[in-house]
Scaffold this motif. Structure first.
Motif, PDB file in Angstrom:
ATOM      1  N   LEU A  55       1.016   7.585  -6.552  1.00  0.00           N
ATOM      2  CA  LEU A  55       0.952   5.906  -6.467  1.00  0.00           C
ATOM      3  C   LEU A  55       1.195   5.272  -7.041  1.00  0.00           C
ATOM      4  O   LEU A  55       1.301   4.851  -8.208  1.00  0.00           O
ATOM      5  CB  LEU A  55       0.637   5.212  -4.934  1.00  0.00           C
ATOM      6  CG  LEU A  55       1.303   3.907  -4.954  1.00  0.00           C
ATOM      7  CD1 LEU A  55       2.420   3.568  -5.060  1.00  0.00           C
ATOM      8  CD2 LEU A  55       0.636   3.576  -3.806  1.00  0.00           C
ATOM      9  N   GLU A  56      -0.655   5.445  -7.324  1.00  0.00           N
ATOM     10  CA  GLU A  56      -1.272   5.075  -8.840  1.00  0.00           C
ATOM     11  C   GLU A  56      -0.587   5.069 -10.608  1.00  0.00           C
ATOM     12  O   GLU A  56      -0.274   4.593 -11.065  1.00  0.00           O
ATOM     13  CB  GLU A  56      -2.662   5.694  -8.963  1.00  0.00           C
ATOM     14  CG  GLU A  56      -3.467   4.920  -8.976  1.00  0.00           C
ATOM     15  CD  GLU A  56      -5.151   5.378  -8.377  1.00  0.00           C
ATOM     16  OE1 GLU A  56      -5.117   5.941  -9.726  1.00  0.00           O
ATOM     17  OE2 GLU A  56      -5.882   5.687  -7.671  1.00  0.00           O
ATOM     18  N   ARG A  58      -2.602  -1.783  -2.889  1.00  0.00           N
ATOM     19  CA  ARG A  58      -4.211  -0.781  -2.486  1.00  0.00           C
ATOM     20  C   ARG A  58      -2.808   0.342  -2.227  1.00  0.00           C
ATOM     21  O   ARG A  58      -1.890   0.580  -2.841  1.00  0.00           O
ATOM     22  CB  ARG A  58      -4.429  -0.422  -0.764  1.00  0.00           C
ATOM     23  CG  ARG A  58      -4.285  -1.899  -0.914  1.00  0.00           C
ATOM     24  CD  ARG A  58      -5.724  -1.921   0.220  1.00  0.00           C
ATOM     25  NE  ARG A  58      -6.390  -2.904   0.878  1.00  0.00           N
ATOM     26  CZ  ARG A  58      -5.682  -4.032   1.601  1.00  0.00           C
ATOM     27  NH1 ARG A  58      -5.123  -3.358   2.321  1.00  0.00           N
ATOM     28  NH2 ARG A  58      -7.004  -5.130   1.945  1.00  0.00           N
ATOM     29  N   THR A  59      -3.590   1.250  -2.964  1.00  0.00           N
ATOM     30  CA  THR A  59      -3.221   3.270  -3.090  1.00  0.00           C
ATOM     31  C   THR A  59      -3.347   3.750  -2.387  1.00  0.00           C
ATOM     32  O   THR A  59      -2.453   5.024  -1.870  1.00  0.00           O
ATOM     33  CB  THR A  59      -2.943   3.884  -4.817  1.00  0.00           C
ATOM     34  OG1 THR A  59      -4.728   3.909  -4.969  1.00  0.00           O
ATOM     35  CG2 THR A  59      -2.403   3.053  -5.845  1.00  0.00           C
ATOM     36  N   ASN A  60      -4.038   3.514  -0.746  1.00  0.00           N
ATOM     37  CA  ASN A  60      -4.634   4.208   0.240  1.00  0.00           C
ATOM     38  C   ASN A  60      -3.214   3.276   1.407  1.00  0.00           C
ATOM     39  O   ASN A  60      -2.577   3.186   0.649  1.00  0.00           O
ATOM     40  CB  ASN A  60      -5.430   4.253   0.562  1.00  0.00           C
ATOM     41  CG  ASN A  60      -5.953   2.646   0.493  1.00  0.00           C
ATOM     42  OD1 ASN A  60      -5.103   1.786   1.099  1.00  0.00           O
ATOM     43  ND2 ASN A  60      -7.222   2.055   0.752  1.00  0.00           N
ATOM     44  N   ARG A  61      -3.761   4.122   2.934  1.00  0.00           N
ATOM     45  CA  ARG A  61      -2.999   3.701   3.433  1.00  0.00           C
ATOM     46  C   ARG A  61      -3.643   2.448   4.301  1.00  0.00           C
ATOM     47  O   ARG A  61      -3.052   2.116   5.503  1.00  0.00           O
ATOM     48  CB  ARG A  61      -3.028   5.025   4.613  1.00  0.00           C
ATOM     49  CG  ARG A  61      -1.531   5.809   4.210  1.00  0.00           C
ATOM     50  CD  ARG A  61      -1.766   7.054   5.294  1.00  0.00           C
ATOM     51  NE  ARG A  61      -1.412   7.813   4.114  1.00  0.00           N
ATOM     52  CZ  ARG A  61      -0.421   8.925   4.212  1.00  0.00           C
ATOM     53  NH1 ARG A  61       0.814   7.892   4.293  1.00  0.00           N
ATOM     54  NH2 ARG A  61       0.160   9.246   3.235  1.00  0.00           N
ATOM     55  N   ASP A  62      -5.035   1.527   3.628  1.00  0.00           N
ATOM     56  CA  ASP A  62      -5.301   0.627   4.242  1.00  0.00           C
ATOM     57  C   ASP A  62      -4.173  -0.549   4.632  1.00  0.00           C
ATOM     58  O   ASP A  62      -3.557  -1.456   3.505  1.00  0.00           O
ATOM     59  CB  ASP A  62      -6.602   0.471   3.352  1.00  0.00           C
ATOM     60  CG  ASP A  62      -7.162  -0.873   4.944  1.00  0.00           C
ATOM     61  OD1 ASP A  62      -6.823  -1.461   5.235  1.00  0.00           O
ATOM     62  OD2 ASP A  62      -8.512  -1.550   3.499  1.00  0.00           O
ATOM     63  N   THR A 122       1.652  10.824  -2.678  1.00  0.00           N
ATOM     64  CA  THR A 122      -0.001  10.848  -2.453  1.00  0.00           C
ATOM     65  C   THR A 122      -0.105   9.183  -3.156  1.00  0.00           C
ATOM     66  O   THR A 122       0.583   8.838  -3.913  1.00  0.00           O
ATOM     67  CB  THR A 122      -0.545  12.244  -3.368  1.00  0.00           C
ATOM     68  OG1 THR A 122       0.049  11.984  -4.427  1.00  0.00           O
ATOM     69  CG2 THR A 122       0.396  13.341  -2.710  1.00  0.00           C
ATOM     70  N   SER A 123      -1.255   9.219  -2.468  1.00  0.00           N
ATOM     71  CA  SER A 123      -2.642   8.096  -3.656  1.00  0.00           C
ATOM     72  C   SER A 123      -2.073   7.960  -5.166  1.00  0.00           C
ATOM     73  O   SER A 123      -2.776   6.931  -5.928  1.00  0.00           O
ATOM     74  CB  SER A 123      -3.412   8.363  -2.918  1.00  0.00           C
ATOM     75  OG  SER A 123      -3.636   7.681  -1.729  1.00  0.00           O
ATOM     76  N   ASN A 160       0.679  -1.482  -0.161  1.00  0.00           N
ATOM     77  CA  ASN A 160       0.083   0.396  -0.038  1.00  0.00           C
ATOM     78  C   ASN A 160       0.760   1.111  -0.128  1.00  0.00           C
ATOM     79  O   ASN A 160       2.452   1.176   0.170  1.00  0.00           O
ATOM     80  CB  ASN A 160      -1.019   0.242   1.376  1.00  0.00           C
ATOM     81  CG  ASN A 160      -0.179  -0.135   2.354  1.00  0.00           C
ATOM     82  OD1 ASN A 160       0.553   1.082   3.004  1.00  0.00           O
ATOM     83  ND2 ASN A 160      -0.271  -1.055   3.596  1.00  0.00           N
ATOM     84  N   LEU A 161       0.381   2.369   0.181  1.00  0.00           N
ATOM     85  CA  LEU A 161       0.963   3.639   0.083  1.00  0.00           C
ATOM     86  C   LEU A 161       2.196   3.859   1.045  1.00  0.00           C
ATOM     87  O   LEU A 161       2.650   4.562   0.774  1.00  0.00           O
ATOM     88  CB  LEU A 161       0.300   4.967   0.340  1.00  0.00           C
ATOM     89  CG  LEU A 161       0.610   6.265   0.267  1.00  0.00           C
ATOM     90  CD1 LEU A 161       0.908   6.560  -0.890  1.00  0.00           C
ATOM     91  CD2 LEU A 161      -0.402   7.283   0.431  1.00  0.00           C
TER      92      LEU A 161
END
Ligand SMILES: Cc1cc2nc3c(=O)[nH]c(=O)nc-3n(C[C@H](O)[C@H](O)[C@H](O)COP(=O)(O)OP(=O)(O)OC[C@H]3O[C@@H](n4cnc5c(N)ncnc54)[C@H](O)[C@@H]3O)c2cc1C
Length: 378
Positions: A115-116, A175-179, A111-112, A98-99
């Protein structure tokens, strides 16, 4: 006379025993070769009094309200969201990627959105996703694939991901968020007093008799029963007529340490150098407070107890031949992970067993050949 001989006291066998006894009044004999109930989900207090999972960490997660409500009859729950770190390039970073993983690994502060873009720049698009390698390389590129997946998968399966069905790594998201949760299911929880307690409650009905340390083949001819529910390996049932279905196995090395905490996460994955794939510290899972802590190392093996069906096309073909035999064997019901040669999680096995129960219950309400009264009067 027992109505059902159930082979295997794991989730598949125990759910069916419980339903048939409590809802249909059937008399059940459940047998297992192991000295305990619970199958692979069995847990127990080790010599130091720490609750451990004998066959590796079992994390309960499901999107099925039916499954969650069903099991809630036999246990209270402890809310638990699983998190895993991977040891890569001398750092412990979160997995699924993830991020935070990418930022920590490369010392960046993307940032997300960035990262994408990063993934898009390194991904190697594939027209047709066939293998486990294709799944990962087409999403996050070759470098992250090499760091996180290639070595881990080779250790775990004894095969390069380029030769392994896409289903294996498709289970691990990016994932591209911090989850950083390992699972995102609606219901994520651990049985408050452990799995074995839950199984004890399921099997406590007076119509259920339990026989441990027993292979069903030892008693099959001497104890009368009407039908069998079989949750062991399907190839074993047919005496390996078409050859052995390949499985991966594991050696578990359990240890208790004289310290309250050993590592910074419930599970640490070791994708690269080490001969083991991961280390689990059970107290994170169970919430137990104890001055010592118990951990388990997992070493993948080619031989041993059958744990993971190996998802390759030729194995699926071989299984089809056994499935055809199973379909012809009308007085035996094949249920669960080993009997259907599928990589099922616990909740999927519970759902499968509940479905089979519904079919049996519907049938036995009208079919005189499986109804005890009719048999005794003819
Ligand atoms: C290392 C590992 C980790 C896992 N982690 C998770 C997780 O985190 N979350 C999750 O949801 N799932 C997990 N699973 C999957 C989970 O273990 C299975 O979904 C579940 O245990 C399957 O239940 P079952 O009843 O089909 O099989 P089992 O639990 O394997 O039960 C089958 C039983 O049949 C018995 N048996 C076999 N042959 C005979 C015979 N001839 N006579 C008598 N008895 C026999 C066996 O001894 C066994 O106890 C994991 C599996 C493994 C191996």
């Amino acid at each position: 006379m027992f109505d059902y001989l159930i082979v295997g006291a794991g989730f598949a066998g125990s759910v069916l025993a419980e339903r048939l006894a409590s809802q249909s009044g059937k008399k059940i004999l459940i047998v297992d070769t192991r000295p305990h109930i619970g199958g692979n989900a069995y847990d127990h207090y080790d010599d130091n009094g720490v609750l451990v999972h004998k066959y590796g960490p079992h994390i309960f997660h499901t999107n099925s309200l039916d499954v969650f409500e069903y099991l809630s009859h036999f246990t209270e729950w402890r809310s638990y969201e699983h998190r895993v770190l991977a040891s890569v390039d001398g750092q412990l970073v979160p997995i699924p990627i993830n991020l935070n993983t990418v930022n920590r690994l490369y010392g960046l502060s993307l940032t997300s959105f960035q990262l994408e873009e990063f993934f898009a720049s390194v991904a190697e698009p594939k027209e047709y996703i066939r293998t486990s390698e294709d799944v990962v390389v087409s999403k996050v590129g070759r470098e992250l694939y090499e760091k996180f997946f290639r070595g881990y998968t080779r250790k775990q399966w004894g095969i390069d991901p380029s030769e392994l069905d896409k289903s294996v790594t498709a289970r691990v998201p990016t994932r591209t968020n911090r989850d950083d949760r390992y699972f995102t299911d609606t219901y994520q929880a651990m049985p408050l007093h452990g799995y074995t307690r839950m199984f004890e409650k399921m099997l406590s009905h007076p119509n259920i008799k339990i026989m441990l340390n027993t292979d069903y083949r030892e008693i099959q001819e001497v104890i009368p029963y009407r039908e069998m529910i079989y949750t062991g390996p399907v190839d074993q049932f047919f005496d390996y007529r078409y050859g052995k279905l390949p499985y991966r196995s594991l050696d578990f090395k359990h240890e208790t340490l004289n310290t309250p905490v050993h590592q910074t996460a419930p599970v640490v994955n070791y994708p690269n150098e080490q001969p083991y794939t991961r280390v689990t510290e059970f107290k994170y899972l169970t919430g137990q407070e104890h001055p010592k802590t118990s951990i388990v190392y997992e070493y993948p093996r080619a031989e041993g107890d059958p744990y993971y069906p190996v998802p390759r096309p030729e194995n699926a073909e071989l299984y089809k031949k056994y499935k055809a035999l199973a379909d012809e064997t009308s007085d035996v019901h094949f249920v669960g992970r080993l009997a259907t040669y599928k990589y099922y999680n616990m909740d999927q096995v519970v759902a499968q067993a509940l479905t089979i129960y519904a079919k049996l219950a519907a049938r036995s309400s009208w079919d005189p050949t499986v109804n005890g009264h009719a048999l005794t009067t003819t």
